[in-house]
Design an enzyme around this catalytic site. Structure first.
Site, PDB file in Angstrom:
ATOM      1  N   GLY A  40       0.807  -1.221   0.000  1.00 57.69           N
ATOM      2  CA  GLY A  40       0.000   0.000   0.000  1.00 57.69           C
ATOM      3  C   GLY A  40       0.840   1.272   0.000  1.00 57.69           C
ATOM      4  O   GLY A  40       0.350   2.341  -0.354  1.00 57.69           O
ATOM      5  N   HIS A  69     -12.834   3.636  -3.171  1.00 59.46           N
ATOM      6  CA  HIS A  69     -12.284   2.432  -2.544  1.00 59.46           C
ATOM      7  C   HIS A  69     -13.395   1.379  -2.510  1.00 59.46           C
ATOM      8  O   HIS A  69     -13.973   1.098  -1.462  1.00 59.46           O
ATOM      9  CB  HIS A  69     -11.821   2.807  -1.128  1.00 59.46           C
ATOM     10  CG  HIS A  69     -11.002   1.758  -0.436  1.00 59.46           C
ATOM     11  ND1 HIS A  69     -10.910   1.681   0.934  1.00 59.46           N
ATOM     12  CD2 HIS A  69     -10.238   0.759  -0.911  1.00 59.46           C
ATOM     13  CE1 HIS A  69     -10.114   0.679   1.271  1.00 59.46           C
ATOM     14  NE2 HIS A  69      -9.698   0.099   0.160  1.00 59.46           N
ATOM     15  N   SER A 103     -10.296  -1.082   4.787  1.00 55.40           N
ATOM     16  CA  SER A 103      -9.315  -2.135   4.524  1.00 55.40           C
ATOM     17  C   SER A 103      -9.518  -3.316   5.471  1.00 55.40           C
ATOM     18  O   SER A 103      -9.793  -3.112   6.663  1.00 55.40           O
ATOM     19  CB  SER A 103      -7.913  -1.577   4.731  1.00 55.40           C
ATOM     20  OG  SER A 103      -7.770  -0.386   4.012  1.00 55.40           O
ATOM     21  N   ALA A 104      -9.339  -4.511   4.913  1.00 51.97           N
ATOM     22  CA  ALA A 104      -9.421  -5.760   5.688  1.00 51.97           C
ATOM     23  C   ALA A 104     -10.790  -5.957   6.345  1.00 51.97           C
ATOM     24  O   ALA A 104     -10.888  -6.449   7.469  1.00 51.97           O
ATOM     25  CB  ALA A 104      -8.284  -5.842   6.716  1.00 51.97           C
ATOM     26  N   CYS A 105     -11.859  -5.545   5.652  1.00 52.69           N
ATOM     27  CA  CYS A 105     -13.223  -5.778   6.152  1.00 52.69           C
ATOM     28  C   CYS A 105     -13.997  -6.695   5.210  1.00 52.69           C
ATOM     29  O   CYS A 105     -15.240  -6.693   5.211  1.00 52.69           O
ATOM     30  CB  CYS A 105     -13.964  -4.462   6.320  1.00 52.69           C
ATOM     31  SG  CYS A 105     -13.418  -3.511   7.741  1.00 52.69           S
ATOM     32  N   LYS A 141     -13.749  -7.027   1.596  1.00 50.45           N
ATOM     33  CA  LYS A 141     -14.125  -6.648   0.219  1.00 50.45           C
ATOM     34  C   LYS A 141     -13.806  -7.772  -0.767  1.00 50.45           C
ATOM     35  O   LYS A 141     -14.618  -8.111  -1.616  1.00 50.45           O
ATOM     36  CB  LYS A 141     -13.400  -5.374  -0.242  1.00 50.45           C
ATOM     37  CG  LYS A 141     -13.999  -4.108   0.320  1.00 50.45           C
ATOM     38  CD  LYS A 141     -13.767  -2.885  -0.568  1.00 50.45           C
ATOM     39  CE  LYS A 141     -12.315  -2.571  -0.784  1.00 50.45           C
ATOM     40  NZ  LYS A 141     -11.632  -2.221   0.489  1.00 50.45           N
ATOM     41  N   THR A 142     -12.598  -8.354  -0.618  1.00 50.66           N
ATOM     42  CA  THR A 142     -12.203  -9.402  -1.564  1.00 50.66           C
ATOM     43  C   THR A 142     -13.146 -10.596  -1.438  1.00 50.66           C
ATOM     44  O   THR A 142     -13.614 -11.141  -2.448  1.00 50.66           O
ATOM     45  CB  THR A 142     -10.738  -9.822  -1.316  1.00 50.66           C
ATOM     46  OG1 THR A 142      -9.940  -8.644  -1.330  1.00 50.66           O
ATOM     47  CG2 THR A 142     -10.242 -10.784  -2.365  1.00 50.66           C
ATOM     48  N   ASP A 150     -11.148  -3.937  -4.999  1.00 58.19           N
ATOM     49  CA  ASP A 150     -10.630  -2.883  -4.114  1.00 58.19           C
ATOM     50  C   ASP A 150     -10.920  -1.453  -4.589  1.00 58.19           C
ATOM     51  O   ASP A 150     -11.152  -0.587  -3.770  1.00 58.19           O
ATOM     52  CB  ASP A 150      -9.111  -3.067  -3.952  1.00 58.19           C
ATOM     53  CG  ASP A 150      -8.528  -2.287  -2.778  1.00 58.19           C
ATOM     54  OD1 ASP A 150      -9.198  -2.207  -1.729  1.00 58.19           O
ATOM     55  OD2 ASP A 150      -7.416  -1.752  -2.908  1.00 58.19           O
ATOM     56  N   ASN A 186      -1.529  -8.975   8.639  1.00 58.48           N
ATOM     57  CA  ASN A 186      -1.726  -8.265   7.359  1.00 58.48           C
ATOM     58  C   ASN A 186      -0.878  -8.898   6.253  1.00 58.48           C
ATOM     59  O   ASN A 186      -0.469  -8.229   5.309  1.00 58.48           O
ATOM     60  CB  ASN A 186      -1.369  -6.779   7.522  1.00 58.48           C
ATOM     61  CG  ASN A 186      -1.812  -5.951   6.315  1.00 58.48           C
ATOM     62  OD1 ASN A 186      -2.884  -6.186   5.744  1.00 58.48           O
ATOM     63  ND2 ASN A 186      -0.998  -4.985   5.901  1.00 58.48           N
ATOM     64  N   ARG A 217      -0.139 -10.961   2.875  1.00 56.97           N
ATOM     65  CA  ARG A 217      -0.909 -10.760   1.640  1.00 56.97           C
ATOM     66  C   ARG A 217      -0.562 -11.784   0.573  1.00 56.97           C
ATOM     67  O   ARG A 217       0.543 -12.330   0.544  1.00 56.97           O
ATOM     68  CB  ARG A 217      -0.580  -9.366   1.068  1.00 56.97           C
ATOM     69  CG  ARG A 217      -0.912  -8.201   2.006  1.00 56.97           C
ATOM     70  CD  ARG A 217      -2.358  -7.863   1.929  1.00 56.97           C
ATOM     71  NE  ARG A 217      -2.744  -6.776   2.825  1.00 56.97           N
ATOM     72  CZ  ARG A 217      -3.678  -5.865   2.527  1.00 56.97           C
ATOM     73  NH1 ARG A 217      -4.294  -5.896   1.374  1.00 56.97           N
ATOM     74  NH2 ARG A 217      -4.013  -4.950   3.410  1.00 56.97           N
ATOM     75  N   ASN A 275     -24.029 -13.762   2.484  1.00 60.63           N
ATOM     76  CA  ASN A 275     -24.287 -12.334   2.241  1.00 60.63           C
ATOM     77  C   ASN A 275     -25.099 -12.117   0.959  1.00 60.63           C
ATOM     78  O   ASN A 275     -25.706 -11.062   0.766  1.00 60.63           O
ATOM     79  CB  ASN A 275     -22.970 -11.559   2.152  1.00 60.63           C
ATOM     80  CG  ASN A 275     -22.267 -11.508   3.500  1.00 60.63           C
ATOM     81  OD1 ASN A 275     -22.905 -11.670   4.541  1.00 60.63           O
ATOM     82  ND2 ASN A 275     -20.960 -11.305   3.492  1.00 60.63           N
TER      83      ASN A 275
HETATM   84  C1  OXD Z   1      -5.890  -1.660   1.828  1.00 49.76           C
HETATM   85  C2  OXD Z   1      -5.575  -2.574   0.713  1.00 49.76           C
HETATM   86  O1  OXD Z   1      -5.074  -1.484   2.756  1.00 49.76           O
HETATM   87  O2  OXD Z   1      -6.428  -2.723  -0.176  1.00 49.76           O
HETATM   88  O3  OXD Z   1      -6.983  -1.064   1.779  1.00 49.76           O
HETATM   89  O4  OXD Z   1      -4.461  -3.125   0.665  1.00 49.76           O
HETATM   90 MN    MN Z   2      -8.116  -1.418   0.017  1.00 46.91          MN
END
Ligand code: OXD
Ligand code: MN
Length: 586
Positions: free
Chosen positions: A197, A224, A246-248, A250-251, A273, A362, A364, A491
């Site tokens: 990031g 975002h 972030s890290a909630c 999304k992916t 993202d 974190n 990745r 979901n």
């Molecule tokens: C973030 C990412 O930190 O997408 O939002 O890596």
């Molecule tokens: Mn992000």
């Protein structure tokens, strides 16, 4: 005559004084050479060639594992243009301070020139950036995350229309780490970090901070947000874009395997993202994913939580700060596979759960988007996909119900502007602290957040068919401290209700904060959830929201006279609606 790009590269080389300059063409031969070099110098460890072909592990410096928001600066000429939620440094001060660090910093090293396109190669919405870096690891990641090399140079030609970004590792000393954005010049300078990031400049620095400033000037949106296509039983696909901090998740949401697949509801991934959106000729907002890969959080990802990404990341991928099993496979908490004996943790030490987790929270994976079995047929559509709804969401153990729909665009902007979420490991600092994170853009807006809200309000007037706006919370907990909603593939039940609302069919009841699904409106068949849990999930407690109002009031106060009057008006309307129900309940 040299091109503007060549001139800029020459000037930066005069500053940083690299031993060599390598212009990246993005070819297979080039990356094969770089991978070899990184294996030799220890930047990469090769993974099991049978189960993870062409995959590598990178262990970063333990002080360089997440975004560092306290040293991320918006260097606009006027402090007010950065706003109260960004760190600001005067451009001249930043150039002097960080320029001194860059001076001679690439001596004895190679400077890579990384031309890249954000967005599909032929899309008019896409844009070119060029990153200079002394990190081969960054080059390898940029090759996955963007369309990189010759393809970008071909698009650029001799035009000056590219976003320049200078990146240097320096000595990775956190005291000499600066991530600077110059929104007026559309320039990025990042020094002292190799973390994605902070260092993959196409991502947060260009596609969000610089692009948000461009989007405001040019009348479009850089958000975002993930982009997904929800296919209904009729076969029709409706596109939704969702903003979560972030890290909630999304992916995981973008790549979800739908629990309602048997009834014909499927999810297709366009992006996980970032969304760039312009008003299309059809009057809809058209979105592209500017990225070409996923840079996802590994822990918590497994066959039951995100089977699609698990199928995608077993070739041509990079893993950063995960554990390494004795059979040279990557491992992290929540991978749902046995680690076996003899595992090394993310710092390369024998794994001991008493010392640290196997993978950094974190850690990745970097994986090409095209490898995902759920990738949408239209993920590279140059015209973008039409967005029918925006979803905002945060990580809230209390207060926010599973889902509600805003009354209209202006109210939806208020809902986004007052979003709150508990902090995660994606940035350094305490985890689990509630903070206001408007539109999940708090760390990524390249200008004053109040002007950003004004831009959102203006976009509502400009888009003939604006998306509907929803808010979700997958993270509400019961009095036993456990999550009330199962999340992940379930979901889709919430998305299905949104689809019905978009089509003017879904049943809803009005509450002070917006419309929530009527008692029988969510499809819950096949889901083992009690009526009590559903009630607790959907409860809108006026007292909680009154406390929330006080907090958002204090937050809005920071913006002084710049706060758009429409948001103040929404604040007052919400307060009145809450008072009405409180009086009625007495
Ligand atoms: C973030 C990412 O930190 O997408 O939002 O890596
Ligand atoms: Mn992000």
């Amino acid at each position: 005559m040299s091109t503007p790009l060549e001139q800029w590269v020459e000037q930066q080389a005069a500053l940083t004084r690299p031993r060599n300059i390598h212009w990246c063409d993005g070819s297979d031969a080039e990356i094969a050479r770089l991978n070899e070099q990184m294996l030799r110098d220890g930047t990469f460890t090769a993974l099991n060639e049978k189960s993870y072909p062409n995959c590598y592990l990178h262990r970063s410096n333990p002080n360089d594992v997440a975004r560092t928001e306290h040293v991320t600066f918006i260097c606009s000429r006027n402090k007010e243009d950065a706003g109260p939620t960004n760190n600001w440094m005067a451009p001249a001060e930043a150039k002097a301070k960080v320029g001194a660090l860059f001076m001679g910093s690439m001596e004895g090293r190679t400077m890579y020139v990384v031309p890249y396109i954000m967005g599909p190669v032929s899309s008019p919405i896409s844009k070119v950036g060029v990153q200079l870096t002394d990190s081969a690891y960054v080059v390898a990641n940029m090759r996955i995350m963007t369309r990189m090399g010759k393809v970008a140079l071909d698009r650029l030609g001799s035009s000056p229309d590219f976003v320049p970004g200078l990146h240097g590792l320096g000595d990775l000393n956190p005291d000499r780490r600066f991530i600077c954005h110059f929104p007026e010049e559309k320039l990025i300078w990042s020094f002292g970090s190799g973390y994605g990031g902070n260092a993959l400049l196409g991502k947060k620095c260009f596609a969000l901070r610089i692009a948000s400033a461009m989007a405001r000037e040019q009348g479009w949106m850089a958000e975002h947000m993930l982009i997904l296509g929800l296919e209904a039983s009729s076969g029709k696909v409706t596109y939704l874009a969702a903003a979560f901090p972030s890290a909630c998740g999304k992916t995981n949401l973008a790549m979800m395997v739908s629990a309602l697949e048997a009834s014909g509801y499927r999810v297709w991934t366009v992006g996980d993202d970032i969304a760039w959106m312009q008003v299309g000729p059809d009057g809809c907002l058209r979105a592209i994913n500017p990225e070409a890969g996923f840079f996802g959080v590994a822990p918590g990802t497994g066959a039951s939580t995100n089977p699609n990404v698990m199928q995608a990341l077993n070739k041509n991928s990079i893993f950063t700060n995960v554990g390494l099993t004795a059979s040279r496979e990557p491992w992290w908490e929540g991978i749902e596979m046995p680690s076996g004996d003899g595992m090394l943790d993310w710092q390369g030490q024998p794994f001991d759960p008493k010392v640290r987790t196997a993978a950094h929270p974190n850690s990745r994976y970097t994986v090409p988007a095209r490898q995902a079995p759920c990738i949408s047929k239209r993920w590279e559509d140059p015209a973008g996909v039409p967005i029918s709804a925006f979803i905002f969401g945060g990580r809230r153990t209390k207060t926010a119900p599973l889902v509600f729909e805003a009354f209209d665009w202006q109210h939806g902007v208020f809902v986004g502007a007052t979003m709150g979420s508990e902090t995660t490991a994606a940035a350094t600092g305490a985890v689990g602290v509630l903070r206001r994170d408007p539109m999940a853009m708090l760390p990524f807006c390249g200008y004053n957040m109040a002007d950003y809200w004004a831009h959102w309000l203006a976009m509502g007037r400009r888009v003939p068919h604006p998306p509907k706006i929803f808010h979700v919370n997958w993270f509400r907990k019961g009095s036993d401290g456990k999550f009330l909603w199962p999340g992940f593939g379930e979901n889709v039940r919430v998305l299905k209700w949104m689809l019905e609302r978009i089509e003017g069919k879904g049943k809803a009841v009005e509450t002070p904060i917006g419309f929530v699904p009527a008692a029988d409106a969510l499809t819950l068949d096949g889901l083992d959830i009690s009526r009590g849990a559903m009630e607790a999930l959907q409860r809108v407690d006026p007292a909680d929201y009154a406390a929330e109002l006080d907090d958002t009031n204090a937050f809005f106060h920071k913006f002084g006279a710049k706060l758009p009057a429409e948001l103040r008006a929404e604040q007052e309307k919400l307060s009145e609606r809450l008072q009405r129900v409180t009086v009625a309940q007495k």
